[in-house]
Design a protein around this motif. Structure first.
Motif, PDB file in Angstrom:
ATOM      1  N   LEU A 297      -3.253   6.499  26.820  1.00 30.37           N
ATOM      2  CA  LEU A 297      -2.554   5.260  26.491  1.00 30.37           C
ATOM      3  C   LEU A 297      -3.476   4.385  25.645  1.00 30.37           C
ATOM      4  CD1 LEU A 297       0.055   3.690  26.957  1.00 30.37           C
ATOM      5  CD2 LEU A 297      -0.876   2.905  29.143  1.00 30.37           C
ATOM      6  N   LEU A 298      -3.046   4.047  24.448  1.00 27.02           N
ATOM      7  CA  LEU A 298      -3.842   3.267  23.499  1.00 27.02           C
ATOM      8  C   LEU A 298      -3.317   1.833  23.431  1.00 27.02           C
ATOM      9  CD1 LEU A 298      -3.940   5.919  20.609  1.00 27.02           C
ATOM     10  CD2 LEU A 298      -5.680   5.519  22.364  1.00 27.02           C
TER      11      LEU A 298
ATOM     12  N   LEU B 273      -2.750   0.641  13.944  1.00 24.16           N
ATOM     13  CA  LEU B 273      -4.193   0.576  14.209  1.00 24.16           C
ATOM     14  C   LEU B 273      -4.727   1.940  14.653  1.00 24.16           C
ATOM     15  CD1 LEU B 273      -6.800  -1.259  14.858  1.00 24.16           C
ATOM     16  CD2 LEU B 273      -6.034  -0.950  17.221  1.00 24.16           C
ATOM     17  N   TRP B 274      -3.937   2.645  15.460  1.00 24.84           N
ATOM     18  CA  TRP B 274      -4.362   3.887  16.087  1.00 24.84           C
ATOM     19  C   TRP B 274      -3.805   5.114  15.382  1.00 24.84           C
ATOM     20  CZ3 TRP B 274      -8.114   3.555  19.505  1.00 24.84           C
ATOM     21  CH2 TRP B 274      -8.228   2.438  20.359  1.00 24.84           C
ATOM     22  N   GLN B 275      -3.263   4.973  14.179  1.00 22.35           N
ATOM     23  CA  GLN B 275      -2.549   6.087  13.552  1.00 22.35           C
ATOM     24  C   GLN B 275      -3.416   7.335  13.410  1.00 22.35           C
ATOM     25  OE1 GLN B 275      -1.841   5.341   9.181  1.00 22.35           O
ATOM     26  NE2 GLN B 275      -2.627   3.324   9.695  1.00 22.35           N
ATOM     27  N   HIS B 276      -4.670   7.157  13.039  1.00 21.55           N
ATOM     28  CA  HIS B 276      -5.549   8.310  12.824  1.00 21.55           C
ATOM     29  C   HIS B 276      -5.909   8.985  14.147  1.00 21.55           C
ATOM     30  CE1 HIS B 276      -5.871   7.092   8.663  1.00 21.55           C
ATOM     31  NE2 HIS B 276      -6.240   5.891   9.048  1.00 21.55           N
ATOM     32  N   GLN B 277      -6.203   8.182  15.172  1.00 27.96           N
ATOM     33  CA  GLN B 277      -6.567   8.749  16.468  1.00 27.96           C
ATOM     34  C   GLN B 277      -5.355   9.420  17.131  1.00 27.96           C
ATOM     35  OE1 GLN B 277      -7.562   5.436  15.577  1.00 27.96           O
ATOM     36  NE2 GLN B 277      -9.423   6.468  14.827  1.00 27.96           N
TER      37      GLN B 277
ATOM     38  N   HIS C  71     -12.515   8.874  11.289  1.00 38.41           N
ATOM     39  CA  HIS C  71     -12.979  10.196  11.700  1.00 38.41           C
ATOM     40  C   HIS C  71     -14.069  10.092  12.759  1.00 38.41           C
ATOM     41  CE1 HIS C  71     -10.519  12.167   8.752  1.00 38.41           C
ATOM     42  NE2 HIS C  71     -11.084  11.494   7.747  1.00 38.41           N
ATOM     43  N   ALA C  72     -14.998   9.165  12.578  1.00 44.63           N
ATOM     44  CA  ALA C  72     -16.081   9.006  13.549  1.00 44.63           C
ATOM     45  C   ALA C  72     -15.537   8.548  14.896  1.00 44.63           C
ATOM     46  CB  ALA C  72     -17.116   8.012  13.024  1.00 44.63           C
ATOM     47  N   VAL C  73     -14.580   7.625  14.883  1.00 38.77           N
ATOM     48  CA  VAL C  73     -13.990   7.140  16.133  1.00 38.77           C
ATOM     49  C   VAL C  73     -13.211   8.251  16.822  1.00 38.77           C
ATOM     50  CG1 VAL C  73     -12.314   5.526  17.117  1.00 38.77           C
ATOM     51  CG2 VAL C  73     -13.943   4.731  15.394  1.00 38.77           C
TER      52      VAL C  73
END
Length: 233
Positions: A7-8, A18-22, A220-222
């Motif tokens: 859950l983000l 905000l969380w699209q990449h993750q 990518h790092a996150v």
């Protein structure tokens, strides 16, 4: 082993973008859901609303900035439901007098000239090298505009009234990631070291070339750090 639920929780004037990449990068590791923090005006109410809509009885929980304050409150309300915790670009401290005054000014400005509030936030949110990245700035503006002035007011009030979470940190015994950008001007590395030192077996990650908006600035790092965190489950 089945994939955990993740859950983000987004930050001030942020949404799922905000969380699209993750959300994409972690889809093979977890069932990802992104909460909405736009409808309440206290941290406690936000936490209760998230718990009411959480997709499973237990879940891994990641909170960015305001979302980190909510994540810590969720832990207070339902510690048995949180199987892993990630605290990104956030703090366990209560608001300072200076921050409270700045938030009050932002609340006033939001009623008068909301676009100006967004423009004044940008240099605080982003690493100086990212202030000339039009695609990144457009995402920040689009998220903020979709949230609107009243959400800004509600969320700023919630952050003014938040409690000191530092006494609760030692009770967090699940796998925990504490992460921030090296150049985070809003919640700098020292407040993350404070949290990581207080949480048993927490892993601290400080991301280079990054301001406050780590999930977007250094996606990518996150995602890599969060994937390693989930692997500890």
């Amino acid at each position: 082993m089945s994939r955990p639920h993740l859950l983000l929780l987004p930050g001030l004037l942020c949404d799922a973008r905000l969380w699209q990449h993750q959300a994409s990068a972690l889809a093979s590791s977890a069932h990802v859901s992104i909460a909405n923090l736009a409808d309440e005006n206290t941290i406690s109410a936000m936490a209760s609303a998230v718990l009411a809509m959480a997709p499973d009885e237990t879940f891994a929980l990641a909170g960015f900035s305001l979302g980190g304050y909510v994540a810590l409150e969720i832990f207070r309300q339902a510690p048995h439901r949180v199987t892993a915790m990630a605290l990104l670009d956030t703090s366990a401290r209560p608001d300072t007098e200076a921050n409270t005054e700045a938030r009050k000014q932002s609340i006033i400005m939001a009623t008068l000239d909301f676009p100006q509030v967004i423009e004044e936030l940008l240099p605080k949110l982003l690493h100086p090298a990212h202030l000339d990245h039009p695609e990144l700035i457009e995402v920040v503006r689009a998220m903020a505009n979709s949230q609107g002035a009243q959400v800004c007011i509600n969320q700023q009030r919630a952050m003014i009234d938040r409690i000191d979470s530092r006494p609760d940190l030692s009770r967090i015994t699940c796998p925990t990631l504490v992460l921030c950008g090296r150049a985070d001007a809003i919640t700098p590395p020292e407040v993350h070291r404070e949290m990581a030192d207080a949480i048993p077996n927490a892993h601290l990650a400080i991301i280079e070339g990054c301001g406050h908006l780590a999930p977007l600035e250094q996606a990518h790092a996150v995602s890599r750090e969060m994937n390693n965190w989930l692997a500890r489950l």
